[in-house]
Scaffold this motif. Structure first.
Motif, short mmCIF file in Angstrom:
data_model
loop_
_atom_site.label_atom_id
_atom_site.label_comp_id
_atom_site.label_asym_id
_atom_site.label_seq_id
_atom_site.Cartn_x
_atom_site.Cartn_y
_atom_site.Cartn_z
N ARG A 124 0.77 -1.25 0.00
CA ARG A 124 -0.01 0.00 -0.01
C ARG A 124 1.02 1.13 -0.06
O ARG A 124 0.54 2.37 -0.69
CB ARG A 124 -0.88 -0.22 1.32
N LYS A 125 1.93 1.17 0.75
CA LYS A 125 2.78 2.36 0.75
C LYS A 125 3.67 2.68 -0.49
O LYS A 125 3.91 3.77 -0.98
CB LYS A 125 3.53 2.31 2.08
N LEU A 126 4.30 1.57 -0.93
CA LEU A 126 5.35 1.60 -2.22
C LEU A 126 4.29 1.55 -3.44
O LEU A 126 5.02 1.99 -4.51
CB LEU A 126 6.24 0.57 -2.17
N LYS A 127 2.98 1.20 -3.31
CA LYS A 127 2.26 1.05 -4.61
C LYS A 127 2.71 0.19 -5.70
O LYS A 127 3.15 0.44 -6.88
CB LYS A 127 2.18 2.46 -5.26
N ILE A 128 3.24 -1.04 -5.09
CA ILE A 128 3.90 -2.14 -6.15
C ILE A 128 2.79 -3.28 -5.68
O ILE A 128 2.48 -3.66 -4.63
CB ILE A 128 5.41 -2.50 -5.43
N TYR A 129 2.79 -4.16 -6.94
CA TYR A 129 1.85 -5.28 -6.56
C TYR A 129 2.73 -6.46 -7.51
O TYR A 129 3.54 -6.13 -8.14
CB TYR A 129 0.65 -5.15 -7.30
N GLY A 130 2.43 -7.79 -6.67
CA GLY A 130 3.21 -8.96 -7.48
C GLY A 130 2.22 -9.93 -7.33
O GLY A 130 1.34 -10.14 -6.68
N LYS A 131 2.92 -11.18 -7.43
CA LYS A 131 2.36 -12.69 -7.23
C LYS A 131 2.40 -12.78 -5.90
O LYS A 131 3.56 -12.58 -4.89
CB LYS A 131 3.25 -13.67 -8.03
N LEU A 132 1.49 -13.90 -5.38
CA LEU A 132 1.61 -14.17 -4.01
C LEU A 132 2.65 -14.75 -3.37
O LEU A 132 2.98 -14.81 -2.30
CB LEU A 132 0.27 -14.89 -3.84
N HIS A 133 3.21 -15.61 -4.15
CA HIS A 133 4.39 -16.42 -3.93
C HIS A 133 5.95 -15.43 -3.70
O HIS A 133 6.95 -15.98 -3.34
CB HIS A 133 4.77 -17.54 -4.56
N CYS A 134 5.78 -14.23 -4.21
CA CYS A 134 7.14 -13.45 -4.32
C CYS A 134 7.65 -13.17 -2.97
O CYS A 134 7.03 -12.89 -2.12
CB CYS A 134 6.60 -12.01 -4.97
#
Length: 83
Positions: A27-37
């Protein structure tokens, strides 16, 4: 978008199994990725949010993770510098 702090562990596992949650984000960095990352697993619970799709994450102005989504990240980076 759902906040991790608003979900119980049971509810979270259930939503992942039902594929109602497919991506996680910071939420703070505004980065999304795969759940296993591994990068995503290290973030604080209060900063973690979940998305059903990449489209939803992008609509909320999140960028792809440079570790688990390298191809999408490179495309995002090129698009950003072209604008």
């Amino acid at each position: 978008m759902e906040k991790h702090i608003d979900l119980s562990d049971f509810s979270l596992r259930s939503k992942i199994r039902k594929e109602e949650i497919c991506f996680g984000g910071n939420r703070k960095l505004k980065i999304y990725g795969k759940l296993h990352c591994t990068s995503g697993k290290r973030m604080k619970r209060e900063n973690r949010v979940f998305f059903i799709s990449e489209t939803e994450a992008l609509e909320h102005n999140y960028r792809p993770c440079g570790h688990c989504m390298k191809q999408q990240y490179e495309l995002w980076k090129k698009k950003k510098y072209l604008n």
